[in-house]
Design an enzyme around this catalytic site. Structure first.
Site, PDB file in Angstrom:
ATOM      1  N   GLY A 104       0.838  -1.196   0.000  1.00  0.00           N
ATOM      2  CA  GLY A 104       0.000   0.000   0.000  1.00  0.00           C
ATOM      3  C   GLY A 104       0.867   1.237   0.000  1.00  0.00           C
ATOM      4  O   GLY A 104       0.637   2.199  -0.738  1.00  0.00           O
ATOM      5  N   ALA A 105       1.908   1.211   0.857  1.00  0.00           N
ATOM      6  CA  ALA A 105       2.841   2.329   0.960  1.00  0.00           C
ATOM      7  C   ALA A 105       4.103   1.804   1.639  1.00  0.00           C
ATOM      8  O   ALA A 105       4.104   0.723   2.216  1.00  0.00           O
ATOM      9  CB  ALA A 105       2.222   3.467   1.780  1.00  0.00           C
ATOM     10  N   MET A 106       5.180   2.577   1.570  1.00  0.00           N
ATOM     11  CA  MET A 106       6.449   2.146   2.159  1.00  0.00           C
ATOM     12  C   MET A 106       7.157   3.333   2.783  1.00  0.00           C
ATOM     13  O   MET A 106       7.335   4.373   2.163  1.00  0.00           O
ATOM     14  CB  MET A 106       7.331   1.503   1.075  1.00  0.00           C
ATOM     15  CG  MET A 106       8.720   1.122   1.564  1.00  0.00           C
ATOM     16  SD  MET A 106       8.656  -0.065   2.914  1.00  0.00           S
ATOM     17  CE  MET A 106      10.189   0.335   3.762  1.00  0.00           C
TER      18      MET A 106
ATOM     19  N   HIS B  10       0.346   6.356   9.302  1.00  0.00           N
ATOM     20  CA  HIS B  10       1.068   5.096   9.559  1.00  0.00           C
ATOM     21  C   HIS B  10       2.519   5.211   9.069  1.00  0.00           C
ATOM     22  O   HIS B  10       3.466   4.913   9.811  1.00  0.00           O
ATOM     23  CB  HIS B  10       0.346   3.953   8.839  1.00  0.00           C
ATOM     24  CG  HIS B  10       0.992   2.610   8.976  1.00  0.00           C
ATOM     25  ND1 HIS B  10       0.481   1.613   9.771  1.00  0.00           N
ATOM     26  CD2 HIS B  10       2.113   2.080   8.412  1.00  0.00           C
ATOM     27  CE1 HIS B  10       1.246   0.542   9.697  1.00  0.00           C
ATOM     28  NE2 HIS B  10       2.244   0.799   8.860  1.00  0.00           N
ATOM     29  N   GLU B  11       2.688   5.665   7.820  1.00  0.00           N
ATOM     30  CA  GLU B  11       4.043   5.732   7.250  1.00  0.00           C
ATOM     31  C   GLU B  11       4.903   6.767   7.976  1.00  0.00           C
ATOM     32  O   GLU B  11       6.107   6.558   8.162  1.00  0.00           O
ATOM     33  CB  GLU B  11       3.992   6.035   5.753  1.00  0.00           C
ATOM     34  CG  GLU B  11       3.187   5.049   4.914  1.00  0.00           C
ATOM     35  CD  GLU B  11       3.530   3.590   5.171  1.00  0.00           C
ATOM     36  OE1 GLU B  11       4.709   3.282   5.413  1.00  0.00           O
ATOM     37  OE2 GLU B  11       2.601   2.752   5.141  1.00  0.00           O
TER      38      GLU B  11
ATOM     39  N   HIS C  11       6.366   5.592  11.219  1.00  0.00           N
ATOM     40  CA  HIS C  11       7.571   4.779  11.015  1.00  0.00           C
ATOM     41  C   HIS C  11       8.850   5.620  11.012  1.00  0.00           C
ATOM     42  O   HIS C  11       9.927   5.082  11.254  1.00  0.00           O
ATOM     43  CB  HIS C  11       7.495   4.053   9.677  1.00  0.00           C
ATOM     44  CG  HIS C  11       6.709   2.779   9.697  1.00  0.00           C
ATOM     45  ND1 HIS C  11       6.914   1.776  10.621  1.00  0.00           N
ATOM     46  CD2 HIS C  11       5.727   2.321   8.875  1.00  0.00           C
ATOM     47  CE1 HIS C  11       6.094   0.768  10.364  1.00  0.00           C
ATOM     48  NE2 HIS C  11       5.356   1.074   9.319  1.00  0.00           N
TER      49      HIS C  11
END
EC number: 3.4.11.-
Length: 867
Positions: free
Chosen positions: A268-270, A304-305, A308
């Site tokens: 979805g994303a990184m 969320h990303e 991180h």
């Protein structure tokens, strides 16, 4: 050299300190050349250097290690099976510092991992981008490196790229030299970080820009012409960075943050440090064509990303066993951020969907502990699942609830300061939280992270005493032998009368006299607000009281959700009848809260599927019961958005209408048809706003058949004409809901065509009940092609879980097992076992419903009941 093969971890002879990487991608030929110089510390006597490399052509003549003198390797072996490069030297390398230099070539692959190509169109012309995706273990496909999270180092990156392209990396540009058609771009050195967080994006891009209050430059990059769709995510990112700086008491560690859309992207994303990559659907928001649900996804995924950047990037797990430290925390914190930015979204109630996802996967015998042993890189992809994310987030929420929000926050800040720029294990976090709280956190949490599963707590009221008993809950219907330290919370008749205590044994009792004023009429609710990661089974008397409390709206929406969700799970595990589940669902007829109604809808889908296998003669009655159940919300919301209505109502309208369409509600199908045709004639019609488009598409497909294809063709035309990823995925998610198996087969074949990006094919796998057998046959017929295209990435497991898991007979379970017996690879082992277990669970549930004596009578009575 054989002593290094088949190992989970690299030997610790050498420690990388700094990488100087230079890469030159050729976007036409889809290849790249590169060189890397690694500052190393040799820490043990060795004639070997062993590091990671995969799918690279190593120029063995270029390799040398320079220390007090230059050492050329005697032997160079690239072991593809283990993705390692073994260099053997004639003599032992001197202890101390040195530099390892290697030159190499590679391919910009089409597998959406490593250094790969993504395609896009500009003015009708197809073009390539060069992009990276290194998590979990794919930096080794771009440059030889120590590709493990604990091997942190500094990275200096230089790129030689076409001069007209944008070239991004983790850090800001320090120098750009143009030499005709090429330019050389050099970036600032990174802070110390893990290889999986290194990132590069090269392509034609547009951007929007803003700054945080302390001067961090934030940009959203996307395709040319779409920059204005990045403004919403940009605003969210700026506010979220500021929020996290306060919450973690540590500043964002880099001078800039870029967020980029990648059109071919498996995840979805990184969270790459300073250069976060996303699917277009999760970063761009189009005011005219994006739905409320898209807006919410953007907020939670961006949050969320960015979480991180602290939890994962600044403090990194020591090994993939502790992946949940990254993902569980980022998931939990993303809700904290969303709640702060959009309090009206009631996001902590929606968090219960995460808890349900975690509970569902963790009730399989083929689940795994939060801390899971990883013995080879090929096993890592499969643990990016609902255990690491949703269960991880849920046990953190349970612990925060137990310790208190302030204590939890200050301890987290201490943990981040203590382990900044280094690595940590799960027990390191527990130790810091234990010191901060004075509570036995290690002992409490080890029972939740080191064993799989969770308890169902059975509750009985007997002689003015409450009796508790815990046993491991499994959907197979048996009980496991796990035991937990369970933080129990309990309300009696009022939220003012609350008790908290730890259940540390198999069973326990509590004197109920002081918490029940009138035992005869009071309700008792265990797991108040659903903050605990466990299920509750009430005796019949207590269950009846709760049903009454639900009808009277005495309970919070979180508790109404929890009672429903637990009852459904108990029914599926055959600890409770379908009759009692449907009777309970009847108490929710006037339910208005988005998350609770959404869960009612999810349960209705599963019940109607299982009823079609077990009691087809009752299916019409069951469908009618659910139509009546959702009618109250449908009538309240209508088809058209109302001035000033809530975000949650916008999302619920779409879900309710999809449900009514799938249940075959004629009025919904007719109205959807009318609005869809208005949309076909005029894409700007107010009759089909984004929030109800999927409902219209699903409704349309209910009446499509081999002899009535016009609407199907119209929907495909919209798919082909739109360049909005969210619209494409809406359509893909609707097509296979058609009850005609021939159309389902056409749709599945369409997913394999060049018209559907590899990353998007999985959106079309949710097939109708009638198309299930067709889908299973299709999967077998196309498995060789599917495993060739998707087999080396994270998406392959979706083909298995989406198509196999809904099957519902013991014969089918055996068939699946036999088919995959000779086709199993390490990356699908866990998913395959889980999917087969689901087939057996469904089959047992079907049998149980067939033997349920009062069901027919109860269903008919519920279907005809007037409320």
């Amino acid at each position: 050299m054989d002593q290094f093969k088949g190992k989970a971890r690299l030997p610790e002879f050498a420690v990388p300190k700094r990488y100087d990487i230079r890469l030159k991608p050729d976007l036409s030929a889809c290849t790249f050349t590169g060189s890397v110089s690694v500052d190393l510390e040799i820490v043990a006597d060795t004639k070997f250097i062993v590091l990671n490399a995969a799918e690279l052509s190593i120029n063995s003549g270029s390799i040398c290690f320079t220390s007090s003198k230059v050492f050329q390797p005697l032997k160079v072996e690239l072991v593809e099976a283990d993705a390692i490069l073994v260099l053997e030297f004639a003599e032992a390398l001197p202890i101390g510092v040195g530099v390892l230099a290697i030159q190499f070539d590679g391919v910009l692959n089409d597998k959406m991992k490593g250094f790969y190509r993504s395609t896009y169109e500009l003015q009708g012309e197809k073009k390539n981008m060069a992009v990276t995706q290194f998590e979990a273990a794919d930096a080794r496909r771009c440059f030889p490196c120590w590709d493990e999270p604990a091997c942190k180092a500094i990275f200096k990156i230089t790129l030689d790229v076409p001069s007209e392209l944008v070239a991004l990396s983790n850090m800001p540009v320090v120098e750009e030299k143009v030499d005709g058609p090429l330019k050389t771009v050099s970036y600032q050195e990174t802070p110390i970080m893990s290889t999986y967080l290194v990132a590069i994006v090269v392509g034609l891009l547009d951007y929007v820009e803003d700054h945080t209050s302390d001067g961090i430059k934030v940009r959203v990059y996307c395709q040319i012409g779409k920059a204005n769709q990045g403004n919403f995510a940009l605003n969210v990112a700026v506010k979220t960075l500021e929020l996290y700086k306060e919450y973690f008491s540590v500043q964002y560690p880099l001078p800039k943050l870029d967020m980029v859309t990648i059109l071919d992207f498996a995840a979805g994303a990184m969270e790459n440090y300073g250069l976060v990559t996303y699917r277009e659907t999760l970063l761009l928001f189009d005011e005219k064509h994006s739905a409320a649900a898209n807006k919410q996804s953007i907020v939670t995924v961006v949050a969320h990303e960015l979480a991180h950047q602290w939890f994962g990037n600044l403090v990194t797990m020591e090994w993939w066993t502790h992946l949940w430290l990254n993902e569980g925390f980022a998931t939990w914190v993303s809700y904290l951020a969303a709640d702060s930015l959009f309090p009206e979204w009631n996001i902590w109630t929606q968090f219960l969907d995460e808890t349900t996802d975690g509970l569902t996967l963790d009730s399989l015998e083929e689940s795994h502990p939060i801390e899971v042993e990883i013995n080879h890189a090929s096993e890592i992809d499969e643990i990016f699942d609902d255990i690491s994310y949703s269960k991880g987030a849920s046990v953190i929420r349970m612990l925060q609830s137990y310790l208190g929000a302030e204590c939890f926050q200050s301890s987290l800040a201490s943990y981040i300061k203590k382990y900044a720029y280094s690595n940590a294990k799960t027990e390191d976090l527990w130790t810091v939280l234990e010191e901060g709280s004075g509570e036995p956190v290690n002992k409490l949490m080890n029972s939740w992270t080191r064993q799989k599963g969770y308890p169902v707590v059975s509750l009985k009221l007997k002689d003015q005493k409450l009796e508790f008993e815990q046993s491991q809950f499994l959907l197979s219907g048996s009980y496991g032998d796990g035991q937990w330290i369970v933080p129990l919370t309990l309300c009696c008749g009022s939220y003012d009368v609350k008790k908290n205590f730890l259940l540390q044994t198999k069973s326990g009792t509590l004197d109920a006299k002081d918490c029940l004023v009138e035992i005869g009429s009071s309700w008792i609710k265990l797991n108040v607000h659903q903050t605990g990661f466990y299920r509750v089974k009430y005796d019949e008397d207590l269950a009846a009281r709760l049903r009454y409390a639900i009808e009277k709206k005495y309970l919070t929406e979180t508790d109404r959700f929890g009672i429903l969700d637990d009852s459904f799970a108990l029914c599926m595990a055959r600890h409770q009848s379908l009759t009692s589940l449907l009777t309970l669902m009847g108490a929710y007829r006037k339910e208005l809260e988005y998350t609770v109604v959404s869960n009612l809808i999810t349960i209705s889908y599963k019940v109607t599927r299982i009823a079609a296998d077990s009691t087809p003669e009752l299916l019409d009655y069951i469908n009618q019961f659910f139509i009546d159940l959702f009618q109250y919300s449908a009538d309240r919301l209508g088809w058209d958005p109302k001035e000033g209505e809530s975000h949650l109502d916008s999302m619920l309208r779409g879900e309710i209408l999809v449900a009514l369409a799938k249940l075959g509600h004629d009025l919904t199908l007719n109205e959807a048809n009318r609005r869809f045709h208005a949309f076909v004639d005029d894409r700007n019609t107010p009759l089909l706003p984004p929030d109800i488009r999927k409902a219209a598409y699903v409704a349309l497909m209910q009446r499509v058949s081999s002899s009535n294809r016009l609407d199907y063709e119209s929907l495909l035309r919209i798919y082909r004409e739109t360049d909005l990823s969210q619209e494409k995925t809406r359509i893909l998610g609707s097509l296979a809901s058609c009850p005609d198996p021939n159309i389902v087969l056409e749709v599945l074949n369409f997913l394999l065509s060049s018209e559907v990006r590899s990353q998007d094919a999985v959106y079309g796998l949710a097939v109708s009940k009638e198309g299930q057998e067709t889908a299973w046959t299709w999967l077998k017929d196309n498995w060789d092609h599917i495993s060739k295209v998707w087999g080396s990435g994270v998406l392959i497991t979706r083909f298995i879980s989406e198509i196999v898991s809904p099957l519902a007979s013991f014969e089918k379970a055996k068939e699946v097992e036999e088919f995959f017996a000779s086709r199993t690879t390490p990356s699908i082992v866990r998913t395959l076992k889980q999917s087969i277990e689901w087939v057996n669970i469904n089959a047992k549930w079907v049998q149980s419903i067939q033997n349920e004596k009062q069901l027919a009578e109860a269903v008919k009575e519920l279907a005809h009941r007037k409320y």
